[in-house]
Design an enzyme around this catalytic site. Sequence first.
Site, PDB file in Angstrom:
ATOM      1  N   ASP A 405     -18.797 -48.012 -48.075  1.00  0.00           N
ATOM      2  CA  ASP A 405     -17.810 -46.992 -48.470  1.00  0.00           C
ATOM      3  C   ASP A 405     -16.599 -47.698 -49.078  1.00  0.00           C
ATOM      4  O   ASP A 405     -16.485 -48.930 -49.014  1.00  0.00           O
ATOM      5  CB  ASP A 405     -17.421 -46.228 -47.190  1.00  0.00           C
ATOM      6  CG  ASP A 405     -16.526 -45.028 -47.458  1.00  0.00           C
ATOM      7  OD1 ASP A 405     -16.506 -44.518 -48.591  1.00  0.00           O
ATOM      8  OD2 ASP A 405     -15.833 -44.606 -46.504  1.00  0.00           O
ATOM      9  N   GLU A 408     -14.749 -48.624 -54.418  1.00  0.00           N
ATOM     10  CA  GLU A 408     -14.398 -48.371 -55.846  1.00  0.00           C
ATOM     11  C   GLU A 408     -13.652 -49.548 -56.464  1.00  0.00           C
ATOM     12  O   GLU A 408     -13.818 -49.743 -57.669  1.00  0.00           O
ATOM     13  CB  GLU A 408     -13.571 -47.080 -55.943  1.00  0.00           C
ATOM     14  CG  GLU A 408     -14.360 -45.830 -55.623  1.00  0.00           C
ATOM     15  CD  GLU A 408     -14.742 -45.702 -54.144  1.00  0.00           C
ATOM     16  OE1 GLU A 408     -13.965 -46.185 -53.286  1.00  0.00           O
ATOM     17  OE2 GLU A 408     -15.814 -45.167 -53.846  1.00  0.00           O
ATOM     18  N   ASP A 483     -16.450 -37.486 -51.184  1.00  0.00           N
ATOM     19  CA  ASP A 483     -15.698 -36.524 -50.378  1.00  0.00           C
ATOM     20  C   ASP A 483     -15.569 -35.160 -51.033  1.00  0.00           C
ATOM     21  O   ASP A 483     -14.532 -34.789 -51.577  1.00  0.00           O
ATOM     22  CB  ASP A 483     -14.312 -37.087 -50.065  1.00  0.00           C
ATOM     23  CG  ASP A 483     -14.404 -38.334 -49.195  1.00  0.00           C
ATOM     24  OD1 ASP A 483     -15.491 -38.578 -48.626  1.00  0.00           O
ATOM     25  OD2 ASP A 483     -13.407 -39.052 -49.095  1.00  0.00           O
TER      26      ASP A 483
HETATM   27  O1  MIG Z   1     -10.771 -42.770 -46.282  1.00  0.00           O
HETATM   28  O2  MIG Z   1     -15.079 -43.729 -43.207  1.00  0.00           O
HETATM   29  O3  MIG Z   1     -16.323 -40.894 -48.311  1.00  0.00           O
HETATM   30  O4  MIG Z   1     -17.826 -40.348 -46.049  1.00  0.00           O
HETATM   31  O5  MIG Z   1     -16.523 -40.527 -43.555  1.00  0.00           O
HETATM   32  C1  MIG Z   1     -11.930 -42.135 -45.810  1.00  0.00           C
HETATM   33  C2  MIG Z   1     -14.432 -42.501 -43.238  1.00  0.00           C
HETATM   34  C3  MIG Z   1     -13.029 -43.143 -45.653  1.00  0.00           C
HETATM   35  C4  MIG Z   1     -14.622 -41.877 -46.959  1.00  0.00           C
HETATM   36  C5  MIG Z   1     -16.064 -41.525 -47.083  1.00  0.00           C
HETATM   37  C6  MIG Z   1     -16.468 -40.661 -45.942  1.00  0.00           C
HETATM   38  C7  MIG Z   1     -16.212 -41.370 -44.636  1.00  0.00           C
HETATM   39  C8  MIG Z   1     -14.728 -41.758 -44.528  1.00  0.00           C
HETATM   40  N1  MIG Z   1     -14.356 -42.564 -45.697  1.00  0.00           N
END
Ligand code: MIG
Length: 799
Positions: A405, A408, A483
């Site tokens: 995650d 980016e 999200d």
């Molecule tokens: O700033 O890890 O898209 O699926 O649950 C949020 C917490 C960070 C974004 C992800 C989401 C995940 C969440 N993450």
Amino acid sequence: MITNTELEQKGNLFPAGLISYEHDQDTINFISKNGVRLQVTVLRDNMLRFRYSTNGIFEHDFSYAIDEDNPQGFNKLTVDDNESHVEIITEKFICRVAKDDLRVGMYELDGRKILEDELGFHWEETFEFGGSFVKMSKSSKDQENYFGLGDKPTNFNLKGKRLSLWNTDQYAYGKDTVELYKAVPFYMGLHSNICYGIFFDNTFKTHFDFCQERRNVTSFWADGGEMNYYFIYGPQMADVLTTYTDLTGKPELPPMWALGYHQSKWSYYPESKVREIAAKFRELNFPCDALYLDIDYMEGFRCFTWNKDYFPDPKRMVKELENDGFKTVAIIDPGIKIDLNYPVFKEALEKDYFCRRADGPKMRGKVWPGECYFPDFTNPEVREWWSGLYRELIGEIGVKGIWNDMNEPAVMEVPGKTFPLDVRHDYDGHPCSHRKAHNVYGMQMARGTYEGVKKFNFPKRPFIITRANYAGGQRYTSTWTGDNVASWEHLWLANVQIQRLCMSGMSFAGSDIGGFAEQPSGELFARWIQLGIFHPFCRVHSSGDHGEQEPWFFGDEVLGITKKYVELRYQLLPYLYTAFFHYVQEGIPILKPLVYYDQEDVQTHHRADEFIFGNQILVCPVQEPNVQGRRMYIPKGKWYNLWNNNVVTGGREMWVEAPLETIPVFIKEGAIIPKYPVQQYVDEKKIEEVQLDVYYKIGKENSEFYEDSHDGYEYRQGMFSHRTFKFTGKEDEMILRQHKNGKYSAPYKNFKLKVFGLPFEVKQIFFDNEEVKPADLEYNDEDKSFIISKEFSELHLVG
Ligand code: MIG
């Protein structure tokens, strides 16, 4: 209309007339009077690569997108000299390069125009960064339409849109948000039943304008780097897309459990909560294959650690979950907490693996753990180290999949929400700034993760899911759309985005079912599950702060409906796995938008709600509340309504009943759909028999069924079985032939064949050329079913 003079005043430069050209085996080099060079390389009979240099010098050729093993080779190349242009002729099409300004045109062999440069290549030098903004414009026809570009949350048909590609963390994004998590600079154009593709392999921020600025012009440009693009000729969209996917690569087969139903939430903790969720699934007999651990399983959000208060003995927990059929997937983010007592941090610091700013300091940014440094995943040595970090998590604790995650990369509380542009990257030995590496950062992180999970999970197959990616990243990982929000509009978006990802080489994709932000109504959740079970990746996920999102939270009616659909997914696993096999082998997308399915029918060019799941199942989600049905387009041919077996004739729009328990689903006539029994998780049961649903047709249709042991690599030694069913139906006769490839034989012996729409009464049965009695095949006249050996070669019914 913008004139050249206006553009020139804005600082744009153009190639001047041709001085000379020369060619070798596969490449034609053009040199123009002001030093511009154009290199045209023939890669396949239907694919050319174009590289432009503004000053005659090409930098070292390197790409993260291109698959090293991509199939190359062509049958024919002729270069002809004409008065006004040079003609490059392959076996499939013609490319003309104009001598006065190097503008390029592509034509079919009969002379029909495919695509022509409008202004063609031009550029604008930038003193600040060095290099140039490189630009290209092409002419567009009135009836021309555009498809592709990754995860963009906008109309499926891109005509009239201007979009840019710069991987961005967009919490609760909306329709038409311009930049999202992924950068796939590939699109397909379609006009006059001719489809072609453009892959602009440039990792800087790229921009695409599909007739928004000017009605008959499309253009694409980048903030730096090289004008480097691939032109792929169809004329069928399937030819374009499979050629693109060959070029940028295909994934390996996932373990079958990765295609099951997955349940996630930010966050399931402590251990007792995880167990409670697991137990509830089994108690309700609601199938589920994987549970996800979000960031709270870690110790202060430090990657590769566990919070021992919440999870005192992760190995035991993971094992016990596994005994109950649940695979554990754990999240790993790129930010490494600045903490000298944290071994991962210390090691990376000592080895100098963190990204640095232009002037030397390390890149510092705030994410969940607080202040972090970030590994430079574009350095192969860093990726190797990163892959080794999975030893304990995968190799010892037994976690089966990794979820990447925030790659980016996302940084909190800073302008731009990412690294400053001066940050330095290795880029596999081609040092550069973040301007060039930004869009591949997430892809290279997922690549390092893939290597690690593969190594420590071997001989089982790896499962990776990432949020950010770049073209070609499908070789390493699956993905989700980030999200989203629990709204009807987002259900519509999920449908469009997953189809678009399938049109961009990234078929292994899904959305957060039910929505990540906010909370769905039971009705929305049910409708989203009905769609989600037809997506290649099927996971319910939501943020922690908006209430529960397990299927039982919405009351008995919704629980009953969602269970029925998840069971259907488990029944269809062999069918989905077969579609996945075609994706892995040939780059054929797992979901086929109608325009891909039948581009000749112009009705399909503006449809996006309906899609084909695999090859033969038509699906159309309900995307509004309080409805009992909807209008939908049925493609040409005859289709069986899955719910009542009524046959409809397509090529038109029609009203279809769809009360809450029903999503419109149609099966193509002639199809043979393999089905497993319902299981609570993949390989829960020893399968005794596979059902083959036969949808009768007067005429012929082929269907396929791929199987192997659902995990591991023995399939690469021929331990698979690939069956082709050849169906022929007449008024009073049905012939079903089977051909099989591969050495694998599944443990079950028989198929249960069920024939829908059989138009005659069975009077005689021939099995492998011998007449048999109905009882020999346990023929049941009520549901027209037979039990036959799975190794049959021919079943022949006579009426
Ligand atoms: O700033 O890890 O898209 O699926 O649950 C949020 C917490 C960070 C974004 C992800 C989401 C995940 C969440 N993450």
